[in-house]
Design an enzyme around this catalytic site. Structure first.
Site, short mmCIF file in Angstrom:
data_model
loop_
_atom_site.label_atom_id
_atom_site.label_comp_id
_atom_site.label_asym_id
_atom_site.label_seq_id
_atom_site.Cartn_x
_atom_site.Cartn_y
_atom_site.Cartn_z
N LYS A 1 0.85 -1.60 -0.16
CA LYS A 1 -0.07 0.05 -0.20
C LYS A 1 1.12 1.19 -0.10
O LYS A 1 1.34 1.44 0.84
CB LYS A 1 -0.48 -0.12 1.17
N GLY B 1 -8.07 5.18 -2.74
CA GLY B 1 -9.64 5.90 -3.83
C GLY B 1 -9.65 5.49 -5.07
O GLY B 1 -9.20 3.96 -5.27
#
Length: 204
Positions: free
Chosen positions: A32, A100
């Site tokens: 991430k 997102g």
């Protein structure tokens, strides 16, 4: 599939659950690049708890505020730079999960799609059914086409009306593979593994 970037048509569409399923399916590492908020239980922590023996590489940016990365970074007087992002070194396959959707700002000038372009990775786009998802899906596909980024997988996360699925699929290139992930209300090692085993039948 050696490396793939998981993005979504918006927030809260299930990118982390879908990332967990693909991480389990491919027995891949996970990364991430930007974590905004929830530092006590990050997406990397979730992947570790939902999958088996996964290596989660450290985030490039860990931001305290649960908000858009550009806002979170400004609160801490941090400037997010594309030059700081480097793919983790691994001999294994790698799942990368964005924050997102494609146009989430990392700063006032750079967006998530710029990071994908910088890393030069194929994309898996997560779609969830809600009013407006067709519009958001087609706009996301258009943005990827404009940047000449490869949409390798379109992931339908949860249940979809046939009319919605048909319109979205008709807008894709033939080279894009479609993945169906069932509704997973409470992700666990068992439910994620079951979804990954179901994918085995599709020969990704």
């Amino acid at each position: 599939m050696n490396q793939i970037f998981i993005t979504g048509i918006g927030t809260e569409v299930g990118k982390t659950v879908c990332s967990a399923v693909l991480t389990q399916y491919f027995k891949a590492d996970y990364w991430k690049p930007v974590q905004s908020g929830d530092l006590d239980y990050t997406d990397s922590h979730k992947i570790e708890s939902w999958t088996e023996n996964t290596v989660c590489h450290p985030e490039t940016y860990r931001l305290q505020l649960a908000a858009s990365p550009h806002q979170s970074a400004r609160e801490e007087n941090i400037e997010i730079s594309l030059d700081q992002f480097q793919l983790p070194k691994t001999d294994n396959k790698l799942i990368i999960e964005g924050a997102g959707g494609l146009m989430v700002p990392l700063s006032d000038e750079i967006f998530m799609i710029d990071l994908i372009e910088k890393l030069n990775l194929p994309v898996a786009l997560v779609v969830r059914n809600y009013l407006g998802c067709i519009n958001h899906s087609l706009l996301s596909i258009m943005a990827l086409k404009q940047r000449k980024l490869k949409l390798k997988y379109l992931i339908f996360n949860g249940n979809f009306p046939p009319d919605t699925e048909r319109v979205i699929c008709n807008f894709m290139k033939r080279e894009t593979r479609t993945i169906y992930i069932p509704e997973i209300d409470q992700p666990t090692k068992v439910s994620i593994k079951a979804a990954a085993e179901q994918l085995t039948k599709t020969n990704l």
